[in-house]
Design a protein around this motif. Structure first.
Motif, PDB file in Angstrom:
ATOM      1  N   TYR A 147      43.909   0.137  80.834  1.00 52.23           N
ATOM      2  CA  TYR A 147      42.715  -0.433  81.462  1.00 52.23           C
ATOM      3  C   TYR A 147      41.512  -0.115  80.582  1.00 52.23           C
TER       4      TYR A 147
ATOM      5  N   ARG B  84      34.097   6.561  76.255  1.00 48.06           N
ATOM      6  CA  ARG B  84      34.652   6.283  77.579  1.00 48.06           C
ATOM      7  C   ARG B  84      34.778   7.540  78.436  1.00 48.06           C
TER       8      ARG B  84
ATOM      9  N   ALA C 216      29.280  -3.395  82.550  1.00 49.03           N
ATOM     10  CA  ALA C 216      29.702  -4.786  82.293  1.00 49.03           C
ATOM     11  C   ALA C 216      29.513  -5.635  83.544  1.00 49.03           C
TER      12      ALA C 216
ATOM     13  N   ASP D  65      38.689  -1.342  80.166  1.00 50.27           N
ATOM     14  CA  ASP D  65      37.339  -1.511  80.722  1.00 50.27           C
ATOM     15  C   ASP D  65      36.990  -0.434  81.734  1.00 50.27           C
ATOM     16  N   THR D  66      37.683   0.699  81.657  1.00 53.55           N
ATOM     17  CA  THR D  66      37.388   1.802  82.568  1.00 53.55           C
ATOM     18  C   THR D  66      36.794   2.968  81.794  1.00 53.55           C
TER      19      THR D  66
ATOM     20  N   ASN E  12      34.080  -0.241  84.622  1.00 64.15           N
ATOM     21  CA  ASN E  12      32.906  -0.301  83.751  1.00 64.15           C
ATOM     22  C   ASN E  12      31.800  -1.061  84.502  1.00 64.15           C
TER      23      ASN E  12
END
Length: 159
Positions: free
Chosen positions: A72, A121, A148, A74-75, A145
């Motif tokens: 994942y 991150r 975003a 986008d985490t 996220n």
């Protein structure tokens, strides 16, 4: 609406993956759209209450979390460590707050340096004895996220 649904779906997928990986007995839950895992500091730092050096077996737990983070991209990961050691000696951390910060940073460095999670991150937070009833725990929170999401929302409002 679609973006919020995606965030909720991703959170549920991460929760499911983490439970499969860590086992049903792991202390995992969802709080504020974040998947939260609580690990006893003895699993990560051993029996020495004043240690911030990760034990060899910590790689097993952190490696499993890193693999989920890679699935994942986008985490983000927040590492919140607590400490309750007393009577620090010269050359050791000054107090519980410093010890907990060093522990959180040690986990963050392990995640980025050897487990392949990009440094941007990971956020490390030292809490000392504040926050949890059990001060000998490290809390790892995987979150969507939001930056975003808010950018998408802002762009859609402009149109």
């Amino acid at each position: 609406s679609d973006a919020l649904t995606r965030i909720d779906s991703t959170t549920l997928q991460i929760l499911t993956d983490l439970k499969k990986t860590m086992g049903e007995s792991a202390r995992i839950g969802v709080s504020n759209n974040m998947v939260v895992l609580a690990l006893d500091n003895t699993l990560l730092f051993g029996d020495n209450d004043k240690s911030f050096a990760l034990q060899d077996n910590a790689s097993t737990y952190l490696g499993a979390i890193a693999e989920i983070l890679k699935r994942y991209p986008d985490t983000k990961l927040s590492v919140e460590s607590h400490a309750n050691a007393l009577n620090f000696e010269k050359g050791a951390p000054a107090d519980n707050l410093e010890l907990s910060a060093l522990r959180a940073v040690a986990i963050g460095r392990k995640m980025s340096a050897s487990l392949g999670v990009k440094e941007d991150r990971v956020m490390a937070i030292g809490k000392g004895v504040e926050g949890l009833n059990i001060e000998t725990t490290t809390r790892l929170a995987i979150r969507p996220n939001y930056e975003a999401f808010f950018k998408t929302l802002k762009d859609n409002v402009k149109n």
